[in-house]
Design a protein around this motif. Structure first.
Motif, mmCIF file in Angstrom:
data_model
loop_
_atom_site.group_PDB
_atom_site.id
_atom_site.type_symbol
_atom_site.label_atom_id
_atom_site.label_comp_id
_atom_site.label_asym_id
_atom_site.label_seq_id
_atom_site.Cartn_x
_atom_site.Cartn_y
_atom_site.Cartn_z
ATOM 1 N N LEU A 375 12.911 10.422 -37.252
ATOM 2 C CA LEU A 375 14.064 9.528 -37.157
ATOM 3 C C LEU A 375 14.116 8.326 -38.338
ATOM 4 O O LEU A 375 12.871 7.922 -38.498
ATOM 5 C CB LEU A 375 13.589 8.701 -35.681
ATOM 6 N N ASP A 376 15.124 8.239 -39.080
ATOM 7 C CA ASP A 376 15.149 7.551 -40.172
ATOM 8 C C ASP A 376 15.428 6.069 -39.754
ATOM 9 O O ASP A 376 14.990 5.239 -40.495
ATOM 10 C CB ASP A 376 16.553 8.052 -41.059
ATOM 11 N N ILE A 377 16.465 5.787 -38.745
ATOM 12 C CA ILE A 377 16.590 4.500 -38.350
ATOM 13 C C ILE A 377 17.103 4.384 -36.814
ATOM 14 O O ILE A 377 17.705 5.379 -36.436
ATOM 15 C CB ILE A 377 17.845 3.942 -39.332
ATOM 16 N N ALA A 378 16.584 3.293 -36.431
ATOM 17 C CA ALA A 378 17.115 3.136 -35.153
ATOM 18 C C ALA A 378 17.712 1.766 -34.716
ATOM 19 O O ALA A 378 17.202 0.673 -35.380
ATOM 20 C CB ALA A 378 15.946 3.367 -34.180
ATOM 21 N N PHE A 379 18.756 1.711 -34.140
ATOM 22 C CA PHE A 379 19.247 0.278 -33.729
ATOM 23 C C PHE A 379 19.099 0.063 -32.183
ATOM 24 O O PHE A 379 19.297 0.625 -31.172
ATOM 25 C CB PHE A 379 20.832 0.337 -33.825
ATOM 26 N N LEU A 380 18.134 -0.999 -31.980
ATOM 27 C CA LEU A 380 17.676 -1.252 -30.629
ATOM 28 C C LEU A 380 17.889 -2.598 -30.137
ATOM 29 O O LEU A 380 18.013 -3.350 -31.022
ATOM 30 C CB LEU A 380 16.222 -1.003 -30.565
ATOM 31 N N GLY A 381 17.907 -2.825 -28.990
ATOM 32 C CA GLY A 381 18.135 -4.454 -28.407
ATOM 33 C C GLY A 381 16.844 -5.169 -28.335
ATOM 34 O O GLY A 381 15.569 -4.461 -28.716
ATOM 35 N N PHE A 382 16.587 -6.431 -28.205
ATOM 36 C CA PHE A 382 15.576 -7.032 -27.968
ATOM 37 C C PHE A 382 15.780 -8.257 -26.716
ATOM 38 O O PHE A 382 16.924 -8.907 -26.520
ATOM 39 C CB PHE A 382 15.133 -7.768 -29.181
ATOM 40 N N GLY A 383 14.796 -8.433 -25.741
ATOM 41 C CA GLY A 383 14.670 -9.444 -24.728
ATOM 42 C C GLY A 383 14.403 -10.731 -25.700
ATOM 43 O O GLY A 383 15.075 -11.808 -25.369
ATOM 44 N N GLU A 384 13.273 -10.459 -26.281
ATOM 45 C CA GLU A 384 12.639 -11.594 -27.102
ATOM 46 C C GLU A 384 11.706 -10.958 -28.278
ATOM 47 O O GLU A 384 11.223 -10.217 -28.071
ATOM 48 C CB GLU A 384 11.896 -12.622 -25.920
ATOM 49 N N PHE A 385 11.679 -11.837 -29.179
ATOM 50 C CA PHE A 385 10.780 -11.674 -30.260
ATOM 51 C C PHE A 385 9.842 -12.965 -30.831
ATOM 52 O O PHE A 385 10.373 -13.883 -30.594
ATOM 53 C CB PHE A 385 11.207 -11.098 -31.408
ATOM 54 N N ASP A 386 8.677 -12.576 -31.499
ATOM 55 C CA ASP A 386 7.809 -13.865 -31.558
ATOM 56 C C ASP A 386 7.500 -13.866 -33.173
ATOM 57 O O ASP A 386 7.951 -12.940 -33.881
ATOM 58 C CB ASP A 386 6.754 -13.883 -30.696
ATOM 59 N N GLU A 387 6.616 -14.871 -33.615
ATOM 60 C CA GLU A 387 6.277 -15.198 -34.896
ATOM 61 C C GLU A 387 5.650 -13.813 -35.986
ATOM 62 O O GLU A 387 5.597 -13.913 -36.754
ATOM 63 C CB GLU A 387 5.413 -16.390 -35.031
ATOM 64 N N GLU A 388 4.913 -12.973 -35.045
ATOM 65 C CA GLU A 388 4.353 -11.782 -35.461
ATOM 66 C C GLU A 388 5.296 -10.587 -35.542
ATOM 67 O O GLU A 388 5.089 -9.752 -36.001
ATOM 68 C CB GLU A 388 3.213 -11.201 -34.602
#
Length: 525
Positions: A375-388
């Motif tokens: 898989l070369d590229i994926a477009f995905l959603g997010f609920g939340e992301f953090d500083e890491e």
């Protein structure tokens, strides 16, 4: 021996305490609805079977009464190992109330583990899930206090860490297919996907269990060509014919979904589908379309002439619609984790369906392709992301959501583009004139100090050398060895007021901070 029987008779094959493997996708995709309802009816009438362990790789149900909702009764199940839970709010509530042991596994891991169980191997050994909630150092797949067992161990081979997902016998498999001949050979000819039907049947057969197959029609002996048989009669114990079986909950049958159209009929369907895609892409312009336009730029910056891609749910739907409306499908190889290639992707309750697909593989094989680096590229959603740079989609607001194929995809794509809105609950935005303005800030922050649960591990992404972006309507971020870096602002956005003050961590600010192109925010373009 005649393997054909009623759904009620087949339901009697399930014993108290059995581990039951189920298959299906949201919207009724390859769901054995008639059988599920028969199991529920037996339990409500007799309080048996009881204390089942239920395993499923993807989301199953309609958020009301179908799919996993049929099993969401206290006493019917004691443990659920589910890839995705949102299609059954009743089951989510049982998990929240600690009435069941709630676990999650990546969707691909579930499909592949079924195959490993059937092959008699010592579980599934894979890198998928390292550093995430499935890693025993980060939760071991446990989603509530009632769940006490880690579903995987960390092992080391050749100086490298792996996860070993533990095998367990499956006493009953409930599988859906199109037709069975008199001997019990099974065909998927009219199905909209293959999913993990074959892997699940194999697991139950070689665990000494029962394989129950729901089909739409019974065919005379010799009706099926050998290559049309996907599950041989030797694996099958019971066959239930449901003449009312449908392609989806709402669609009786459509050959475009099963990939059966060819020639002029297929061409006409593709023309009609493209017109519908253009209309869908022209929906009222807003932040989703702005993010989709920005994200689409990344599709052709992979270094591949024709990249292999995957779209997730949420804002990535808008990316898929945009590419289709621009008639640029010929520039990519489009895949979804259900095993389908090409075609027109459906969304909403029909996510997982594709009209006029070019190929349909078993889910386990599709995830093999992803896991091996295809898989070369994926477009995905997010609920939340953090500083890491870690992302959470699997537990939101304390509710078990599950990852579906998210972990398998996010961890294995060479480039991951997380797409979503910057904040939630009460946000008011204005755009369409070449700028983005925040009229009211959101009540829920999605850029947090530490995610509630790790569904994608930023540190592991760095180890794997992935390119990782986080695109929102206000700002664009990327993963660096020093943490998350802000490298773009939307025109009209105030860096301090609209971005930094609405985050729980301080990102690195790129030395060459850019302003996104105004065309991304212009409704007239």
């Amino acid at each position: 021996m005649d393997k054909f029987m009623t759904a009620a008779q087949a339901a009697e094959l399930i014993r108290d305490g059995d581990t039951v493997g189920l298959m299906g996708g949201g919207g009724g995709l390859m769901e054995a609805t008639h059988m599920f309802e028969a199991v529920q009816a037996r339990f409500l009438a007799t309080q048996s079977p009881r204390n089942l362990t239920v395993m499923h790789a993807l989301g199953i149900g309609d958020k009301k009464t179908k799919g996993m909702n049929c099993f969401a009764h206290e006493g019917l199940v004691k443990r659920v190992i589910g890839g995705h839970w949102v299609w059954s709010p009743a089951m989510q509530q049982l998990a929240l109330d600690n009435k069941i042991e709630a676990y999650i596994l990546p969707g691909g891991v579930s499909s592949q583990l079924m195959r490993e169980i059937g092959a008699g191997r010592p579980g599934l050994i894979t890198h998928v899930g390292l550093g995430t909630v499935c890693d025993p150092r980060h939760g071991g797949g446990k989603m509530n206090d009632a769940a006490q067992e880690n579903l995987a161990d960390v092992i080391t081979m050749d100086g490298r860490e792996w996860l070993r997902y533990k095998p367990f016998p499956i006493q009953v498999a409930i599988v859906r297919a199109s037709a069975a001949d008199e001997e019990g050979n099974i065909s998927f000819e009219h199905e909209a996907a293959n999913l993990d039907a074959q892997s699940l049947a194999l697991a139950a057969r070689n665990s000494g269990g029962k394989v129950i197959v729901q089909v739409k029609e019974r065919l005379p002996k010799g009706s099926l060509k050998a290559r049309e048989v996907r599950i041989p009669a030797a694996w099958v114990d019971a066959i239930v014919v449901d003449p009312e079986q449908q392609t989806s909950y709402a669609i009786p049958f459509d050959p475009a979904f099963s990939g059966e159209l060819t020639g002029a009929a297929r061409l006409a369907a593709e023309v009609a589908d493209h017109a519908a895609e253009v209309a869908a892409a022209a929906e009222a312009f807003g932040e989703r379309q702005a993010v989709a336009r920005r994200a689409a730029v990344e599709l052709f910056n992979t270094g591949k002439a024709r990249p292999v891609i995957n779209y997730g749910v949420g804002v990535p739907d808008a990316v898929a619609k945009l590419i289709a409306a621009r008639n640029e499908q010929h520039r990519i190889y489009q895949t979804i984790e259900h095993g389908t290639y090409g075609g027109t992707l459906m969304d909403g309750v029909l996510f997982g369906y594709a009209r006029n697909a070019t190929a349909m593989l078993d889910a386990a094989t599709q995830f093999d392709f992803y896991g091996g680096g295809g898989l070369d590229i994926a477009f995905l959603g997010f609920g939340e992301f953090d500083e890491e740079g870690s992302v959470n989609v699997s537990r939101l607001g304390g509710i078990t959501v599950g990852p579906g194929g998210f972990i398998d995809i996010a961890q294995n794509a060479k480039k991951v583009v997380f797409c979503g809105t910057f904040a939630a609950k009460g946000v008011k935005l204005a755009t369409g004139d070449g700028q983005m303005r925040v009229l009211q800030q959101g009540g829920v922050r999605k850029l947090v100090k530490q995610v509630d649960q790790i569904t994608f591990s930023g540190p592991q992404g760095l180890v794997r050398g992935q390119q990782v972006l986080y695109l929102t309507e206000r700002a664009s971020f990327r993963l660096t060895p020093e943490g998350v870096e802000l490298f773009e602002l939307a025109p009209g956005i105030d860096l301090q007021r609209d971005v930094l003050d609405q985050m729980e961590f301080q990102p690195r600010i790129a030395a060459d901070l850019q302003v996104m192109a105004g065309e991304f925010f212009n409704a007239a373009l």
